[in-house]
Motif scaffolding. Structure first.
Motif, PDB file in Angstrom:
ATOM      1  N   ILE A  48       0.879  -1.009  -0.076  1.00 34.70           N
ATOM      2  CA  ILE A  48      -0.031  -0.019   0.045  1.00 34.70           C
ATOM      3  C   ILE A  48       0.981   1.252   0.115  1.00 34.70           C
ATOM      4  N   ALA A  49       0.177   2.338  -0.338  1.00 31.94           N
ATOM      5  CA  ALA A  49       1.080   3.569  -0.249  1.00 31.94           C
ATOM      6  C   ALA A  49       1.570   3.877   0.902  1.00 31.94           C
ATOM      7  N   ARG A  50       2.805   4.377   1.093  1.00 31.80           N
ATOM      8  CA  ARG A  50       3.522   4.803   2.176  1.00 31.80           C
ATOM      9  C   ARG A  50       2.493   5.840   3.240  1.00 31.80           C
ATOM     10  N   ASP A  51       1.751   6.881   2.524  1.00 28.44           N
ATOM     11  CA  ASP A  51       0.872   7.706   3.176  1.00 28.44           C
ATOM     12  C   ASP A  51      -0.264   7.166   3.828  1.00 28.44           C
ATOM     13  N   GLU A  52      -0.597   6.048   3.012  1.00 31.65           N
ATOM     14  CA  GLU A  52      -1.953   5.088   3.696  1.00 31.65           C
ATOM     15  C   GLU A  52      -1.209   4.171   4.812  1.00 31.65           C
ATOM     16  N   ALA A  53      -0.148   3.785   4.729  1.00 34.30           N
ATOM     17  CA  ALA A  53       0.280   3.142   5.721  1.00 34.30           C
ATOM     18  C   ALA A  53       0.611   3.831   7.026  1.00 34.30           C
ATOM     19  N   ASN A  54       1.137   5.207   6.940  1.00 34.38           N
ATOM     20  CA  ASN A  54       1.198   5.964   7.967  1.00 34.38           C
ATOM     21  C   ASN A  54      -0.362   6.232   8.455  1.00 34.38           C
ATOM     22  N   LYS A  55      -1.231   6.493   7.800  1.00 33.79           N
ATOM     23  CA  LYS A  55      -2.618   6.791   8.202  1.00 33.79           C
ATOM     24  C   LYS A  55      -3.216   5.473   8.972  1.00 33.79           C
ATOM     25  N   GLN A  56      -2.725   4.415   8.585  1.00 37.22           N
ATOM     26  CA  GLN A  56      -3.236   3.200   9.283  1.00 37.22           C
ATOM     27  C   GLN A  56      -2.730   2.859  10.370  1.00 37.22           C
ATOM     28  N   VAL A  57      -1.435   3.262  10.664  1.00 30.35           N
ATOM     29  CA  VAL A  57      -0.733   3.242  11.772  1.00 30.35           C
ATOM     30  C   VAL A  57      -1.220   4.129  12.925  1.00 30.35           C
ATOM     31  N   LYS A  58      -1.501   5.280  12.221  1.00 32.05           N
ATOM     32  CA  LYS A  58      -1.988   6.525  13.403  1.00 32.05           C
ATOM     33  C   LYS A  58      -3.608   5.962  13.763  1.00 32.05           C
ATOM     34  N   GLU A  59      -4.104   5.610  12.806  1.00 31.34           N
ATOM     35  CA  GLU A  59      -5.657   5.198  13.283  1.00 31.34           C
ATOM     36  C   GLU A  59      -5.762   3.986  14.208  1.00 31.34           C
ATOM     37  N   PHE A  60      -4.572   3.322  13.979  1.00 29.55           N
ATOM     38  CA  PHE A  60      -4.647   1.957  15.101  1.00 29.55           C
ATOM     39  C   PHE A  60      -4.323   2.448  16.501  1.00 29.55           C
ATOM     40  N   GLY A  61      -3.759   3.866  16.579  1.00 26.63           N
ATOM     41  CA  GLY A  61      -3.579   4.398  18.000  1.00 26.63           C
ATOM     42  C   GLY A  61      -2.121   4.674  17.953  1.00 26.63           C
TER      43      GLY A  61
END
Length: 64
Positions: A48-61
């Protein structure tokens, strides 16, 4: 979640991380609480895109 709390609870979080991102390996999760490294591994393993990976990690908490 603050960085100290993440580091102290990393072993419990590692199981949940592997549930969410099943392609992560135990070696990928050896870096306790490094959310940027984790996002990079999600990017690598899941394609997945790097920005999306960052977003998912952030959303995970896990703060980046």
């Amino acid at each position: 979640m603050n960085e100290d709390k993440i580091r102290s609870q990393w072993k419990q979080l590692a199981g949940k991380l592997k549930e969410k991102w099943g392609k992560l390996t135990d070696d990928d999760l050896k870096v306790d609480g490094d959310s940027e490294y984790l996002a990079g591994k999600i990017y690598d393993r899941h394609g997945i895109a790097r920005d999306e990976a960052n977003k998912q990690v952030k959303e995970f908490g896990l703060a980046l």
